[in-house]
Write a protein that holds these residues in place. Structure first.
Motif, mmCIF file in Angstrom:
data_model
loop_
_atom_site.group_PDB
_atom_site.id
_atom_site.type_symbol
_atom_site.label_atom_id
_atom_site.label_comp_id
_atom_site.label_asym_id
_atom_site.label_seq_id
_atom_site.Cartn_x
_atom_site.Cartn_y
_atom_site.Cartn_z
ATOM 1 N N GLY A 34 -40.290 31.912 -3.998
ATOM 2 C CA GLY A 34 -39.065 32.702 -3.817
ATOM 3 C C GLY A 34 -38.287 32.279 -2.582
ATOM 4 N N ASP A 35 -39.017 31.991 -1.495
ATOM 5 C CA ASP A 35 -38.354 31.524 -0.271
ATOM 6 C C ASP A 35 -37.732 30.149 -0.478
ATOM 7 O OD1 ASP A 35 -39.158 33.854 0.917
ATOM 8 O OD2 ASP A 35 -40.732 32.928 2.149
ATOM 9 N N LEU A 36 -38.391 29.305 -1.252
ATOM 10 C CA LEU A 36 -37.846 27.977 -1.546
ATOM 11 C C LEU A 36 -36.542 28.099 -2.324
ATOM 12 C CD1 LEU A 36 -38.055 24.869 -1.578
ATOM 13 C CD2 LEU A 36 -39.387 25.103 -3.692
ATOM 14 N N VAL A 37 -36.523 28.964 -3.328
ATOM 15 C CA VAL A 37 -35.306 29.161 -4.124
ATOM 16 C C VAL A 37 -34.189 29.704 -3.242
ATOM 17 C CG1 VAL A 37 -34.281 30.464 -6.020
ATOM 18 C CG2 VAL A 37 -36.548 29.449 -6.296
ATOM 19 N N ALA A 38 -34.503 30.654 -2.388
ATOM 20 C CA ALA A 38 -33.487 31.214 -1.478
ATOM 21 C C ALA A 38 -32.952 30.136 -0.540
ATOM 22 C CB ALA A 38 -34.085 32.362 -0.673
ATOM 23 N N ARG A 39 -33.840 29.275 -0.050
ATOM 24 C CA ARG A 39 -33.420 28.196 0.854
ATOM 25 C C ARG A 39 -32.505 27.198 0.141
ATOM 26 N NH1 ARG A 39 -37.836 24.733 4.191
ATOM 27 N NH2 ARG A 39 -36.479 24.164 5.915
ATOM 28 N N ILE A 40 -32.884 26.842 -1.079
ATOM 29 C CA ILE A 40 -32.062 25.909 -1.859
ATOM 30 C C ILE A 40 -30.680 26.497 -2.103
ATOM 31 C CG2 ILE A 40 -31.806 24.837 -4.137
ATOM 32 C CD1 ILE A 40 -34.908 24.572 -4.141
ATOM 33 N N LEU A 41 -30.645 27.753 -2.516
ATOM 34 C CA LEU A 41 -29.349 28.404 -2.770
ATOM 35 C C LEU A 41 -28.511 28.509 -1.499
ATOM 36 C CD1 LEU A 41 -30.296 31.249 -5.252
ATOM 37 C CD2 LEU A 41 -28.857 29.260 -5.700
ATOM 38 N N ARG A 42 -29.138 28.921 -0.387
ATOM 39 C CA ARG A 42 -28.401 29.056 0.875
ATOM 40 C C ARG A 42 -27.805 27.720 1.306
ATOM 41 N NH1 ARG A 42 -32.234 30.930 3.871
ATOM 42 N NH2 ARG A 42 -32.836 28.909 4.701
ATOM 43 N N GLU A 43 -28.617 26.652 1.234
ATOM 44 C CA GLU A 43 -28.111 25.344 1.645
ATOM 45 C C GLU A 43 -27.011 24.851 0.716
ATOM 46 O OE1 GLU A 43 -31.226 22.539 2.378
ATOM 47 O OE2 GLU A 43 -32.190 23.843 3.848
ATOM 48 N N TRP A 44 -27.133 25.114 -0.579
ATOM 49 C CA TRP A 44 -26.091 24.704 -1.521
ATOM 50 C C TRP A 44 -24.802 25.471 -1.246
ATOM 51 C CZ3 TRP A 44 -23.261 27.206 -5.315
ATOM 52 C CH2 TRP A 44 -22.516 26.372 -6.142
ATOM 53 N N LEU A 45 -24.922 26.778 -1.012
ATOM 54 C CA LEU A 45 -23.737 27.588 -0.739
ATOM 55 C C LEU A 45 -23.071 27.184 0.572
ATOM 56 C CD1 LEU A 45 -25.034 31.073 -1.899
ATOM 57 C CD2 LEU A 45 -23.285 29.676 -3.020
ATOM 58 N N GLU A 46 -23.859 26.888 1.610
ATOM 59 C CA GLU A 46 -23.289 26.445 2.885
ATOM 60 C C GLU A 46 -22.625 25.085 2.744
ATOM 61 O OE1 GLU A 46 -26.594 26.584 5.560
ATOM 62 O OE2 GLU A 46 -26.426 28.752 5.842
ATOM 63 N N THR A 47 -23.261 24.176 2.031
ATOM 64 C CA THR A 47 -22.728 22.826 1.856
ATOM 65 C C THR A 47 -21.404 22.847 1.116
ATOM 66 O OG1 THR A 47 -24.941 21.892 1.839
ATOM 67 C CG2 THR A 47 -23.206 20.540 0.887
ATOM 68 N N ASN A 48 -21.289 23.737 0.163
ATOM 69 C CA ASN A 48 -20.067 23.812 -0.657
ATOM 70 C C ASN A 48 -19.083 24.853 -0.128
ATOM 71 O OD1 ASN A 48 -20.585 21.826 -2.804
ATOM 72 N ND2 ASN A 48 -22.399 23.083 -3.091
ATOM 73 N N ALA A 49 -19.263 25.283 1.119
ATOM 74 C CA ALA A 49 -18.350 26.167 1.825
ATOM 75 C C ALA A 49 -18.215 27.547 1.183
ATOM 76 C CB ALA A 49 -16.977 25.525 1.992
ATOM 77 N N TYR A 50 -19.272 28.028 0.539
ATOM 78 C CA TYR A 50 -19.243 29.376 -0.001
ATOM 79 C C TYR A 50 -19.794 30.393 0.979
ATOM 80 C CZ TYR A 50 -18.210 27.262 -4.508
ATOM 81 O OH TYR A 50 -17.620 26.566 -5.511
ATOM 82 N N LEU A 51 -20.567 29.917 1.970
ATOM 83 C CA LEU A 51 -21.116 30.796 2.999
ATOM 84 C C LEU A 51 -20.802 30.204 4.371
ATOM 85 C CD1 LEU A 51 -24.755 31.631 1.783
ATOM 86 C CD2 LEU A 51 -22.791 33.126 1.781
ATOM 87 N N PRO A 52 -20.593 31.066 5.337
ATOM 88 C CA PRO A 52 -20.406 30.534 6.700
ATOM 89 C C PRO A 52 -21.709 29.960 7.232
ATOM 90 C CG PRO A 52 -20.450 32.923 6.715
ATOM 91 C CD PRO A 52 -20.485 32.511 5.274
ATOM 92 N N VAL A 53 -21.605 28.903 8.001
ATOM 93 C CA VAL A 53 -22.782 28.280 8.594
ATOM 94 C C VAL A 53 -23.148 29.075 9.844
ATOM 95 C CG1 VAL A 53 -23.709 26.177 9.638
ATOM 96 C CG2 VAL A 53 -22.111 26.028 7.718
ATOM 97 N N PRO A 54 -24.421 29.501 9.958
ATOM 98 C CA PRO A 54 -24.809 30.315 11.145
ATOM 99 C C PRO A 54 -24.784 29.514 12.423
ATOM 100 C CG PRO A 54 -26.707 29.908 9.708
ATOM 101 C CD PRO A 54 -25.506 29.300 9.059
#
Length: 54
Positions: A34-54
């Protein structure tokens, strides 16, 4: 075999392969799947500018 039946079989097989791949990668990294999936999603969203980078 109909197209719909083939599509269902293909989807089922791809789901199984994805599950095995995630489980293997998570065990190699020693983190829960579950943590791996969350990490993959977070990095994909940050890379594609859907989430702000902390």
């Amino acid at each position: 075999m109909t197209r719909i039946a083939f599509a269902r079989e293909l989807e089922s097989a791809s789901d199984a392969i994805a599950d095995i791949a995630l489980t293997t990668i998570a065990s190699e990294l020693a983190i829960p799947k579950g943590d791996l999936v969350a990490r993959i999603l977070r990095e994909w969203l940050e890379t594609n500018a859907y989430l702000p980078v902390p």
